[in-house]
Design a protein around this motif. Structure first.
Motif, PDB file in Angstrom:
ATOM      1  N   GLU A   1       0.828  -1.205   0.000  1.00 50.50           N
ATOM      2  CA  GLU A   1       0.000   0.000   0.000  1.00 50.50           C
ATOM      3  C   GLU A   1       0.865   1.258   0.000  1.00 50.50           C
ATOM      4  OE1 GLU A   1      -2.798  -0.313  -0.902  1.00 50.50           O
ATOM      5  OE2 GLU A   1      -4.246  -1.152   0.502  1.00 50.50           O
ATOM      6  N   ALA A   2       1.941   1.256   0.777  1.00 50.34           N
ATOM      7  CA  ALA A   2       2.827   2.414   0.803  1.00 50.34           C
ATOM      8  C   ALA A   2       3.466   2.639  -0.567  1.00 50.34           C
ATOM      9  CB  ALA A   2       3.897   2.238   1.872  1.00 50.34           C
ATOM     10  N   LEU A   3       3.882   1.569  -1.228  1.00 48.22           N
ATOM     11  CA  LEU A   3       4.508   1.695  -2.539  1.00 48.22           C
ATOM     12  C   LEU A   3       3.557   2.285  -3.573  1.00 48.22           C
ATOM     13  CD1 LEU A   3       6.603  -1.597  -2.953  1.00 48.22           C
ATOM     14  CD2 LEU A   3       7.421   0.704  -2.390  1.00 48.22           C
ATOM     15  N   ARG A   4       2.270   2.000  -3.442  1.00 48.52           N
ATOM     16  CA  ARG A   4       1.317   2.526  -4.424  1.00 48.52           C
ATOM     17  C   ARG A   4       0.721   3.860  -3.980  1.00 48.52           C
ATOM     18  NH1 ARG A   4      -4.218  -0.727  -3.430  1.00 48.52           N
ATOM     19  NH2 ARG A   4      -4.810   0.245  -5.378  1.00 48.52           N
ATOM     20  N   GLY A   5       1.317   4.478  -2.946  1.00 49.39           N
ATOM     21  CA  GLY A   5       0.906   5.812  -2.525  1.00 49.39           C
ATOM     22  C   GLY A   5      -0.159   5.851  -1.454  1.00 49.39           C
ATOM     23  N   ARG A   6      -0.618   4.697  -1.014  1.00 46.79           N
ATOM     24  CA  ARG A   6      -1.597   4.675   0.088  1.00 46.79           C
ATOM     25  C   ARG A   6      -0.803   4.482   1.386  1.00 46.79           C
ATOM     26  NH1 ARG A   6      -7.369   2.146  -0.795  1.00 46.79           N
ATOM     27  NH2 ARG A   6      -6.402   0.089  -0.633  1.00 46.79           N
ATOM     28  N   ASP A   7      -0.333   5.597   1.928  1.00 48.89           N
ATOM     29  CA  ASP A   7       0.562   5.541   3.080  1.00 48.89           C
ATOM     30  C   ASP A   7      -0.091   6.029   4.371  1.00 48.89           C
ATOM     31  OD1 ASP A   7       0.377   8.200   2.387  1.00 48.89           O
ATOM     32  OD2 ASP A   7       2.537   8.567   2.331  1.00 48.89           O
ATOM     33  N   LYS A   8      -1.422   6.169   4.390  1.00 47.56           N
ATOM     34  CA  LYS A   8      -2.154   6.532   5.603  1.00 47.56           C
ATOM     35  C   LYS A   8      -2.965   5.310   6.038  1.00 47.56           C
ATOM     36  CE  LYS A   8      -0.911  10.823   4.657  1.00 47.56           C
ATOM     37  NZ  LYS A   8      -0.572  10.718   3.214  1.00 47.56           N
ATOM     38  N   LEU A   9      -2.558   4.716   7.139  1.00 50.23           N
ATOM     39  CA  LEU A   9      -3.165   3.484   7.641  1.00 50.23           C
ATOM     40  C   LEU A   9      -4.200   3.820   8.704  1.00 50.23           C
ATOM     41  CD1 LEU A   9      -3.345   0.415   8.245  1.00 50.23           C
ATOM     42  CD2 LEU A   9      -1.269   0.677   9.631  1.00 50.23           C
ATOM     43  N   ILE A  10      -5.459   3.674   8.375  1.00 53.16           N
ATOM     44  CA  ILE A  10      -6.542   3.931   9.319  1.00 53.16           C
ATOM     45  C   ILE A  10      -6.734   2.676  10.167  1.00 53.16           C
ATOM     46  CG2 ILE A  10      -8.902   4.748   9.604  1.00 53.16           C
ATOM     47  CD1 ILE A  10      -7.063   6.653   7.996  1.00 53.16           C
ATOM     48  N   LEU A  11      -6.423   2.767  11.451  1.00 54.36           N
ATOM     49  CA  LEU A  11      -6.517   1.624  12.358  1.00 54.36           C
ATOM     50  C   LEU A  11      -7.834   1.682  13.116  1.00 54.36           C
ATOM     51  CD1 LEU A  11      -2.889   1.734  13.733  1.00 54.36           C
ATOM     52  CD2 LEU A  11      -3.870  -0.161  12.426  1.00 54.36           C
ATOM     53  N   ARG A  12      -8.582   0.602  13.030  1.00 57.90           N
ATOM     54  CA  ARG A  12      -9.895   0.594  13.659  1.00 57.90           C
ATOM     55  C   ARG A  12     -10.013  -0.565  14.638  1.00 57.90           C
ATOM     56  NH1 ARG A  12     -14.831   0.257   9.667  1.00 57.90           N
ATOM     57  NH2 ARG A  12     -14.375  -1.972   9.790  1.00 57.90           N
ATOM     58  N   ASP A  13     -10.480  -0.266  15.841  1.00 59.83           N
ATOM     59  CA  ASP A  13     -10.795  -1.310  16.813  1.00 59.83           C
ATOM     60  C   ASP A  13     -12.077  -1.989  16.359  1.00 59.83           C
ATOM     61  OD1 ASP A  13      -9.269  -2.111  18.972  1.00 59.83           O
ATOM     62  OD2 ASP A  13      -9.602  -0.263  20.078  1.00 59.83           O
ATOM     63  N   GLY A  14     -11.985  -3.217  15.902  1.00 61.65           N
ATOM     64  CA  GLY A  14     -13.158  -3.933  15.435  1.00 61.65           C
ATOM     65  C   GLY A  14     -13.805  -4.741  16.541  1.00 61.65           C
ATOM     66  N   MET A  15     -14.571  -5.735  16.150  1.00 68.57           N
ATOM     67  CA  MET A  15     -15.274  -6.576  17.106  1.00 68.57           C
ATOM     68  C   MET A  15     -14.345  -7.666  17.611  1.00 68.57           C
ATOM     69  SD  MET A  15     -18.217  -5.199  17.363  1.00 68.57           S
ATOM     70  CE  MET A  15     -19.148  -6.481  18.205  1.00 68.57           C
ATOM     71  N   SER A  16     -13.470  -7.311  18.547  1.00 69.63           N
ATOM     72  CA  SER A  16     -12.558  -8.290  19.117  1.00 69.63           C
ATOM     73  C   SER A  16     -12.525  -8.123  20.623  1.00 69.63           C
ATOM     74  CB  SER A  16     -11.146  -8.130  18.535  1.00 69.63           C
ATOM     75  OG  SER A  16     -10.449  -7.099  19.196  1.00 69.63           O
ATOM     76  N   ASP A  17     -11.858  -9.041  21.296  1.00 71.97           N
ATOM     77  CA  ASP A  17     -11.734  -8.969  22.744  1.00 71.97           C
ATOM     78  C   ASP A  17     -10.567  -8.092  23.178  1.00 71.97           C
ATOM     79  OD1 ASP A  17     -13.865 -10.732  23.051  1.00 71.97           O
ATOM     80  OD2 ASP A  17     -12.573 -12.501  22.956  1.00 71.97           O
ATOM     81  N   ILE A  18      -9.848  -7.539  22.230  1.00 72.89           N
ATOM     82  CA  ILE A  18      -8.680  -6.705  22.530  1.00 72.89           C
ATOM     83  C   ILE A  18      -9.115  -5.253  22.623  1.00 72.89           C
ATOM     84  CG2 ILE A  18      -6.413  -5.959  21.720  1.00 72.89           C
ATOM     85  CD1 ILE A  18      -6.235  -8.636  20.214  1.00 72.89           C
ATOM     86  N   THR A  19      -8.576  -4.543  23.608  1.00 75.27           N
ATOM     87  CA  THR A  19      -8.933  -3.142  23.815  1.00 75.27           C
ATOM     88  C   THR A  19      -7.714  -2.246  23.605  1.00 75.27           C
ATOM     89  OG1 THR A  19     -10.598  -3.763  25.455  1.00 75.27           O
ATOM     90  CG2 THR A  19      -9.843  -1.466  25.475  1.00 75.27           C
TER      91      THR A  19
END
Length: 541
Positions: A244-262
């Motif tokens: 993704e970075a190589l193709r110019g998509r270098d902004k990684l949107i991190l989302r807390d999904g439906m998991s047991d991790i907080t």
């Protein structure tokens, strides 16, 4: 216990990168700890920074020592665990304890109000973990000094209440031994941001009540997969990040999904930003955004969500993200183990304090004042009020750029506004959001398709601060400071926490403006009223 990486619409470009890595023998070489994978210039650093690959096994040697510390704390009724540590010394334990739902008070701040709140909370039942890899972290050293005095003033021997985690041979190890503090030594061949499964992650988490053996078991279960060419979640994820970075998509949107991790995105943010943000390159992690809004952004979720997602238990996630970040570093052509620009803001802080002596810090003259908010910086167009300044900041973000909000304030202050009473949970949440300066991120994010990040100072200096200065020259910066009404002395030092906090803010601002980064500082002359006013102006933009 495995981590599954589900690919979205970028599958073709990702598979091309992954196939190239496999053809070059990278998966097995990385799993074996080959330090040549990032080129000859990076090899000396990589040679002493790959110990994290073996932590699922090597950290088990710490468990008997940790068990004794836990037993002693329980026997003495010390159930309020305070962690004094910055960056890699605090982010992983915070995620671990939140995920296991055990209480841990984290001090990764120089805000005197936040430190005083911790200091006055159950001191008679408090155990402080002082964690610093270098042994010279100024924030952590200040916390140690403050707690030592508080314990002595209360008639408590600090040697019964302080545990030190540091690297072998650090100045903190020596001073701790002289003071009679228990010392747990971490693996010196692991960098701070890769240290989740070292003593830095395990000691405070175990003392707080987390099952650290389970974390190591989870990491060990996925470790065998990391040498494979197929079915290797670290390779899959690293290929995603790199492709993704190589193709110019270098902004990684991190989302807390439906998991047991907080809260895992906060830890990933430091790992990726500090590892990749250098030489004008890098991947910018964005925590808190709901979705990608432009073609240089993409979303990765934690949990079994659709699209690109990483699912699996916490211990395995730590190891897989570390492996993936190392892979991404090779793909984009940087050394993922150094942090060449982190020291600059620290050096600026020291210089500002020394040059000011007992006099006022060089805060400058306000460009304008709007109620309880003073505006500092160069804003073209003769702005008349705070709305004009915020509007200019949003418009100043270049194509493919980002806006970073950096708040040198008490990150727990909003809880004072959301008192428990007859109000419903929804009403309390609304009240809390209306008093939390972090709400500004969402308000400004709503008004631009460019990514908006938020960091608490000086915490972010040990995280995204590297990316801000070493990454692409496309950031716009909004710094927020506040008046101190209840300062805290730092014993043995010529500064208070409030003075140190402002010096850190000014030092980092100088590092940014010296690079031509557009930057504005908002100073809240009244913190509560200032946050309220700032949010109300942002809502009306």
């Amino acid at each position: 216990m495995t981590v599954e990486v589900t690919l979205g619409d970028e599958v073709d470009s990702v598979e091309a990168v992954r196939d190239k890595l496999v053809a070059e023998g990278v998966p097995a070489a990385l799993a074996a700890g080959d330090p040549s994978l990032w080129g000859p210039q990076a090899q000396p650093e990589a040679t002493i920074r790959l110990g994290w690959l073996n932590l699922p096994q090597s950290s088990r040697e710490l468990l008997p020592e940790i068990d004794k510390l836990v037993e002693r704390a329980r026997a003495e009724g010390l159930d309020h665990v305070v962690l004094a540590g910055m960056g890699g010394s605090s982010l992983a334990p915070e995620v671990i304890c939140a995920t296991y739902d055990v209480p841990l008070t984290v001090l990764d701040t120089t805000d005197p109000h936040q430190v005083r709140r911790a200091l006055t909370d159950r001191l008679e039942r408090t155990l402080v973990v002082v964690a610093s890899k270098s042994g010279g972290t100024i924030e952590t050293d200040s916390h140690r000094r403050i707690y030592e005095k508080a314990f002595r003033d209360a008639g408590i021997d600090p040697a019964t209440r302080i545990v030190v985690v540091t690297d072998p041979g650090s100045p903190l190890e020596q001073s701790a031994n002289e003071a009679g503090y228990p010392v747990v030594l971490a693996d010196p061949n692991v960098g701070g941001r890769y240290s989740a499964l070292t003593a830095f992650g395990l000691v405070p988490s175990a003392l707080a009540g987390a099952d650290v053996r389970r974390l190591l078991d989870e990491a060990e279960a996925v470790r065998a997969l990391l040498a494979q060419d197929a079915g290797n979640p670290g390779l899959d994820l690293g290929a995603v990040l790199g492709a993704e970075a190589l193709r110019g998509r270098d902004k990684l949107i991190l989302r807390d999904g439906m998991s047991d991790i907080t809260g895992l995105p906060d830890w990933i943010e430091q790992l990726i930003a500090e590892s990749t943000g250098k030489e004008g390159k890098g991947i910018l992690p964005v925590v808190g955004a709901e979705a990608a809004e432009d073609d240089d952004q993409y979303v990765v979720s934690i949990g079994p969500d659709g699209g690109t997602a990483v699912d699996g238990p916490l211990g395995a996630q730590f190891l897989v993200w570390e492996y993936a970040t190392a892979i991404a570093g090779r793909v984009i052509g940087i050394n993922p183990f150094d942090q060449p620009n982190v020291a600059e803001s620290k050096e600026n802080t020291t210089r500002i304090l020394q040059e000011a002596g007992d006099g006022p810090l060089p805060a400058g003259t306000p460009l304008l004042t709007d109620g309880p908010v003073e505006v500092y910086g160069d804003v073209p167009g003769d702005p008349k009020n705070l709305a004009d300044v915020l509007t200019w900041l949003l418009r100043a973000v270049p194509e493919r750029g980002y806006l970073a909000i950096m708040a040198y304030l008490d990150r727990e202050a909003a809880f004072d506004a959301a008192t428990v009473g007859d109000a419903s949970f929804e009403e309390m949440t609304e009240t809390w959001a209306g008093a939390d300066v972090a709400t500004l991120r969402a308000l400004l994010d709503y008004r631009t398709d460019r990514p908006v990040t938020f960091g608490w100072g000086p915490r972010f200096l040990h995280s995204t601060g590297q990316y801000h200065k070493g990454g692409p020259q496309n950031g716009v910066f909004l710094q927020i400071t506040g008046a101190v009404t209840d300062d805290v002395e730092v014993p043995g030092k010529p500064y208070t926490l409030g003075r140190l906090q402002l010096a850190q803010a000014l030092g980092d601002l100088g590092a940014l403006t010296s690079r031509g980064r557009p930057a504005v500082r908002l100073h809240l002359t009244d913190r509560v009223a200032g946050v309220r006013h700032l949010l109300s102006v942002a809502e009306e933009l």
